[in-house]
Motif scaffolding. Structure first.
Motif, short mmCIF file in Angstrom:
data_model
loop_
_atom_site.label_atom_id
_atom_site.label_comp_id
_atom_site.label_asym_id
_atom_site.label_seq_id
_atom_site.Cartn_x
_atom_site.Cartn_y
_atom_site.Cartn_z
N GLY A 163 0.83 -1.21 0.00
CA GLY A 163 0.00 0.00 0.00
C GLY A 163 0.86 1.25 0.00
N VAL A 164 0.65 2.11 0.98
CA VAL A 164 1.40 3.36 1.04
C VAL A 164 2.82 3.15 1.53
CG1 VAL A 164 -0.61 4.84 1.35
CG2 VAL A 164 0.52 3.87 3.36
N GLY A 165 3.13 1.96 2.06
CA GLY A 165 4.48 1.67 2.53
C GLY A 165 4.53 1.38 4.01
N ASN A 166 5.51 0.62 4.40
CA ASN A 166 5.70 0.29 5.81
C ASN A 166 6.09 1.52 6.62
OD1 ASN A 166 5.22 -2.48 5.38
ND2 ASN A 166 7.36 -2.85 4.84
N ASN A 167 5.77 1.46 7.91
CA ASN A 167 6.18 2.50 8.87
C ASN A 167 5.60 3.88 8.54
OD1 ASN A 167 7.68 0.53 10.19
ND2 ASN A 167 9.55 1.02 9.07
N LYS A 168 4.44 3.87 7.93
CA LYS A 168 3.72 5.12 7.67
C LYS A 168 2.41 5.12 8.43
CE LYS A 168 5.52 6.53 3.17
NZ LYS A 168 5.14 6.94 1.78
N ILE A 169 1.99 6.28 8.89
CA ILE A 169 0.74 6.42 9.63
C ILE A 169 -0.42 6.61 8.66
CG2 ILE A 169 -0.60 7.95 11.13
CD1 ILE A 169 1.24 6.36 12.75
N ILE A 170 -1.40 5.70 8.70
CA ILE A 170 -2.64 5.90 7.95
C ILE A 170 -3.66 6.60 8.82
CG2 ILE A 170 -4.64 4.68 6.98
CD1 ILE A 170 -2.73 2.73 5.71
N TYR A 171 -3.75 6.21 10.10
CA TYR A 171 -4.67 6.92 10.99
C TYR A 171 -4.26 6.75 12.44
CZ TYR A 171 -7.29 2.92 12.96
OH TYR A 171 -7.66 1.81 13.66
N VAL A 172 -4.70 7.70 13.25
CA VAL A 172 -4.61 7.62 14.71
C VAL A 172 -5.96 8.05 15.25
CG1 VAL A 172 -3.50 8.52 16.80
CG2 VAL A 172 -2.14 8.18 14.71
N GLY A 173 -6.52 7.29 16.17
CA GLY A 173 -7.80 7.65 16.78
C GLY A 173 -7.78 7.39 18.27
N VAL A 174 -8.39 8.29 19.03
CA VAL A 174 -8.51 8.13 20.47
C VAL A 174 -9.94 7.68 20.76
CG1 VAL A 174 -8.35 9.23 22.73
CG2 VAL A 174 -6.83 9.95 20.87
N VAL A 175 -10.11 6.51 21.36
CA VAL A 175 -11.44 5.96 21.58
C VAL A 175 -12.20 6.83 22.58
CG1 VAL A 175 -12.76 3.96 22.38
CG2 VAL A 175 -10.62 3.62 21.10
N SER A 176 -13.34 7.35 22.15
CA SER A 176 -14.17 8.20 23.01
C SER A 176 -15.43 7.48 23.48
CB SER A 176 -14.57 9.49 22.27
OG SER A 176 -15.18 9.20 21.03
N GLU A 177 -15.87 6.46 22.74
CA GLU A 177 -17.06 5.69 23.11
C GLU A 177 -16.90 4.26 22.64
OE1 GLU A 177 -21.10 7.60 22.51
OE2 GLU A 177 -19.87 8.89 21.23
N VAL A 178 -17.55 3.35 23.34
CA VAL A 178 -17.69 1.97 22.90
C VAL A 178 -19.17 1.65 22.91
CG1 VAL A 178 -17.11 -0.44 23.31
CG2 VAL A 178 -15.45 1.34 23.89
N LEU A 179 -19.74 1.36 21.74
CA LEU A 179 -21.17 1.15 21.59
C LEU A 179 -21.47 -0.28 21.18
CD1 LEU A 179 -22.15 4.35 19.55
CD2 LEU A 179 -22.32 4.03 22.02
N SER A 180 -22.67 -0.74 21.51
CA SER A 180 -23.15 -2.01 20.96
C SER A 180 -23.58 -1.77 19.52
CB SER A 180 -24.34 -2.53 21.77
OG SER A 180 -25.47 -1.70 21.55
N THR A 181 -23.68 -2.84 18.77
CA THR A 181 -24.10 -2.72 17.38
C THR A 181 -25.50 -2.13 17.27
OG1 THR A 181 -22.72 -4.64 16.82
CG2 THR A 181 -24.36 -3.96 15.19
N ILE A 182 -26.40 -2.54 18.15
CA ILE A 182 -27.76 -1.98 18.12
C ILE A 182 -27.72 -0.48 18.39
CG2 ILE A 182 -29.97 -1.91 19.36
CD1 ILE A 182 -29.91 -4.90 19.54
N ASP A 183 -27.01 -0.07 19.43
CA ASP A 183 -26.94 1.36 19.74
C ASP A 183 -26.34 2.15 18.59
OD1 ASP A 183 -28.11 1.03 22.21
OD2 ASP A 183 -26.21 0.95 23.31
N TYR A 184 -25.32 1.59 17.95
CA TYR A 184 -24.70 2.26 16.81
C TYR A 184 -25.70 2.40 15.67
CZ TYR A 184 -21.08 3.28 13.30
OH TYR A 184 -20.30 3.86 12.31
N SER A 185 -26.49 1.37 15.44
CA SER A 185 -27.42 1.37 14.31
C SER A 185 -28.55 2.38 14.46
CB SER A 185 -28.00 -0.03 14.10
OG SER A 185 -28.91 -0.37 15.14
N ILE A 186 -28.92 2.71 15.72
CA ILE A 186 -30.07 3.61 15.92
C ILE A 186 -29.65 5.01 16.35
CG2 ILE A 186 -31.60 1.69 16.50
CD1 ILE A 186 -31.32 2.45 19.44
N ASP A 187 -28.37 5.24 16.58
CA ASP A 187 -27.90 6.56 17.02
C ASP A 187 -27.93 7.53 15.84
OD1 ASP A 187 -26.27 8.79 17.83
OD2 ASP A 187 -25.39 7.52 19.39
N PRO A 188 -28.67 8.64 15.95
CA PRO A 188 -28.77 9.58 14.82
C PRO A 188 -27.45 10.18 14.40
CG PRO A 188 -29.76 10.50 16.82
CD PRO A 188 -29.49 9.06 17.10
N ARG A 189 -26.47 10.20 15.28
CA ARG A 189 -25.17 10.75 14.91
C ARG A 189 -24.50 9.94 13.81
NH1 ARG A 189 -21.80 10.51 20.22
NH2 ARG A 189 -22.93 8.52 20.31
#
Length: 200
Positions: free
Chosen positions: A50-76
């Motif tokens: 892909g873009v190459g080894n040792n490169k950053i594609i993304y960094v994310g800080v986990v702010s929430e952990v949701l169930s699949t049902i909650d994710y599916s119905i959350d308007p956000r």
């Protein structure tokens, strides 16, 4: 707090999905979704093909952990349900909902119906409100942070707080949000894109 890194073999904008104000990991990588907690840091790095080894594609800080049902119905996250509205919408990861006593899957270009069980084990969706998605603008990781990089399949956890804090200061110099396009799209068919970098 821990930092979890892994190689994003197929960076298509699906897993993770960086659109509509949140970076989400709703499918694939079940071991990471099972173990990650709020304030943990997710780091996706590039592959040799892909873009190459040792490169950053993304960094994310986990702010929430949701169930699949909650994710599916959350308007956000309504906009993350796949549609043909535009290219971003086609790669939506909000693909499951509960109906008539069983899981249903919204038609999408990333997953087949046979993959429902794998996605729903565990029943946890990781949401990152604070994130950097570089995609095809991936940056080389400075040598002093290469210790966090996972080589090969699976993932690697780092708990060294000094190393993590210094790494976050480095990534913090870049603008938050979406900075690039998915780096794997040039390798994918327009009507079927690979979903995950493996299921581990």
């Amino acid at each position: 707090m821990k930092l979890t890194s892994y190689v994003v073999k197929h960076d298509t904008g699906f897993a993770p999905n960086p659109y509509y104000g949140f970076l989400t990991l709703a499918t694939c990588k079940p071991k990471i979704r099972q173990s990650a907690n709020i304030d943990d840091i997710l780091v996706g790095t590039g592959s040799a093909r892909g873009v190459g080894n040792n490169k950053i594609i993304y960094v994310g800080v986990v702010s929430e952990v949701l169930s699949t049902i909650d994710y599916s119905i959350d308007p956000r996250f309504e906009a993350k349900k796949p549609s043909n509205q535009d290219e971003k919408a086609k790669r939506g990861d909000n693909i499951y909902y509960w109906q008539d006593g069983q899981w249903q899957q919204i038609k999408n270009i990333s997953h087949g119906k046979g993959e429902i069980y794998d996605d729903l084990q565990p029943n946890r969706i990781l949401v990152c409100e604070k994130f950097w998605y570089l995609g095809n603008q991936a940056k080389m990781i400075p040598e002093e942070f290469l210790e966090i990089v996972k080589i090969g399949p699976g993932h690697k956890n780092t708990i060294d707080e000094t190393l993590i804090n210094d790494f976050m200061k480095w990534i913090g110099q870049f603008p938050r949000g979406v900075m690039g396009e998915p780096s794997s799209l040039s390798f994918c068919s327009s009507d079927k894109i690979p979903a995950c970098a493996g299921m581990t």
